[in-house]
Design an enzyme around this catalytic site. Structure first.
Site, PDB file in Angstrom:
ATOM      1  N   CYS A   1      22.717  24.114  22.452  1.00  0.00           N
ATOM      2  CA  CYS A   1      23.416  24.337  23.710  1.00  0.00           C
ATOM      3  C   CYS A   1      24.920  24.179  23.499  1.00  0.00           C
ATOM      4  O   CYS A   1      25.362  23.426  22.633  1.00  0.00           O
ATOM      5  CB  CYS A   1      22.932  23.346  24.767  1.00  0.00           C
ATOM      6  SG  CYS A   1      23.656  23.641  26.403  1.00  0.00           S
TER       7      CYS A   1
ATOM      8  N   ASP B   1      26.804  22.619  25.334  1.00  0.00           N
ATOM      9  CA  ASP B   1      27.190  21.322  25.902  1.00  0.00           C
ATOM     10  C   ASP B   1      28.025  20.497  24.913  1.00  0.00           C
ATOM     11  O   ASP B   1      27.632  20.325  23.752  1.00  0.00           O
ATOM     12  CB  ASP B   1      25.910  20.554  26.288  1.00  0.00           C
ATOM     13  CG  ASP B   1      26.209  19.362  27.170  1.00  0.00           C
ATOM     14  OD1 ASP B   1      26.951  18.448  26.717  1.00  0.00           O
ATOM     15  OD2 ASP B   1      25.708  19.321  28.307  1.00  0.00           O
TER      16      ASP B   1
ATOM     17  N   ARG C   1      28.424  17.487  24.586  1.00  0.00           N
ATOM     18  CA  ARG C   1      27.874  16.189  24.164  1.00  0.00           C
ATOM     19  C   ARG C   1      26.821  16.309  23.071  1.00  0.00           C
ATOM     20  O   ARG C   1      26.207  15.316  22.692  1.00  0.00           O
ATOM     21  CB  ARG C   1      27.283  15.475  25.382  1.00  0.00           C
ATOM     22  CG  ARG C   1      28.309  15.194  26.466  1.00  0.00           C
ATOM     23  CD  ARG C   1      27.646  14.883  27.785  1.00  0.00           C
ATOM     24  NE  ARG C   1      26.866  16.024  28.283  1.00  0.00           N
ATOM     25  CZ  ARG C   1      26.140  15.996  29.403  1.00  0.00           C
ATOM     26  NH1 ARG C   1      26.075  14.899  30.121  1.00  0.00           N
ATOM     27  NH2 ARG C   1      25.480  17.075  29.788  1.00  0.00           N
TER      28      ARG C   1
ATOM     29  N   HIS D   1      18.471  19.825  25.024  1.00  0.00           N
ATOM     30  CA  HIS D   1      18.832  18.426  25.304  1.00  0.00           C
ATOM     31  C   HIS D   1      18.510  18.079  26.745  1.00  0.00           C
ATOM     32  O   HIS D   1      18.670  18.913  27.650  1.00  0.00           O
ATOM     33  CB  HIS D   1      20.314  18.186  25.006  1.00  0.00           C
ATOM     34  CG  HIS D   1      21.242  18.934  25.914  1.00  0.00           C
ATOM     35  ND1 HIS D   1      21.880  18.332  26.976  1.00  0.00           N
ATOM     36  CD2 HIS D   1      21.616  20.230  25.947  1.00  0.00           C
ATOM     37  CE1 HIS D   1      22.614  19.242  27.599  1.00  0.00           C
ATOM     38  NE2 HIS D   1      22.474  20.395  27.003  1.00  0.00           N
TER      39      HIS D   1
ATOM     40  N   CYS E   1      20.428  18.965  30.491  1.00  0.00           N
ATOM     41  CA  CYS E   1      21.058  20.276  30.272  1.00  0.00           C
ATOM     42  C   CYS E   1      21.445  20.908  31.622  1.00  0.00           C
ATOM     43  O   CYS E   1      20.593  21.167  32.476  1.00  0.00           O
ATOM     44  CB  CYS E   1      20.107  21.204  29.518  1.00  0.00           C
ATOM     45  SG  CYS E   1      20.878  22.781  29.087  1.00  0.00           S
TER      46      CYS E   1
HETATM   47 CO    CO Z   1      22.725  22.244  27.874  1.00  0.00          CO
END
Ligand code: CO
Length: 212
Positions: free
Chosen positions: A42, A44, A46, A98, A101
């Site tokens: 992803c 993302d 993090r 994750h 998400c």
């Molecule tokens: Co995500």
């Protein structure tokens, strides 16, 4: 100091650190790459692929998009996977989702978000495929976690449906396809799916390669 300047300063310090550990680091690694792993994760912020897996530059070939999707009309993703499989000859493909998400959360909602609705619609399809299981989970947080897992599971199978993955399986018995989930709350990775070479999907997705 403007925020972005910190990144450029960090880079200078990072170069010094690398050279202190290994003076030939950049000259030794700049010529070619031979990563054994393709990571599809992803976007993302993090979930930094190299950091959570503790690998060095040169070890992961990486593709990231919103909610780590493998969409069969996405030429960006397809080009990355084809290059990784046919040229880099990776041994493993890891799809890593994750918990927490935002893409999956948005897909669970009825929010109209413009263009990204088209992308997130693929997650709604996954929900529909598994609606019996998901609708039976009364707790919304648990249902959200489970959809995140099922989303990874479906993307793993999408990879097995690719002709060039099947061809590599037939010719070279690789790559193995893995489905993992990263837990933002603990930092741990969890394995939820593994498809070994030759483990073909449903018959309708299997290709004949007469010259293989
Ligand atoms: Co995500």
């Amino acid at each position: 100091m403007e925020a972005y300047k910190r990144l450029l300063l960090n880079n200078q310090a990072w170069v010094q650190d690398r050279l202190a550990l290994r003076p030939d680091f950049f000259t030794a690694t700049s010529g070619t790459q031979k990563p054994a792993f393709l990571w599809i994760g992803c976007s993302d912020s993090r979930v930094p692929a190299e950091e959570v897996t503790g690998v060095e530059p040169g070890e992961l070939f990486v593709h990231r998009n919103v909610a780590n999707l493998v969409v069969h009309t996405d030429f960006n993703m397809l080009s990355v996977v084809q290059y990784a499989v046919e040229v880099l000859k990776v041994k493993h493909i890891i799809v890593c989702g994750h918990y927490g998400c935002g893409g999956v959360r948005a897909a669970m909602s009825r929010q109209h978000l413009g263009l990204i609705n088209k992308w997130l619609r693929h997650i709604k399809d996954t929900y529909r495929l598994h609606a019996t299981e998901l609708d039976a989970i009364p707790d919304e947080a648990q249902r959200y976690d489970r959809l995140i897992e099922l989303n990874v599971f479906e993307q793993v199978h999408h990879l097995a449906e690719l002709s060039f993955v099947q061809l590599a399986w037939k010719r070279e018995q690789r790559p193995t396809i893995h489905g993992w989930i990263y837990d933002l709350r603990t930092g741990f990775l969890k394995q939820i799916a593994k498809v070994d070479p030759g483990h073909l999907p449903h018959d309708i997705f299997v290709y004949d390669f007469p010259d293989a």
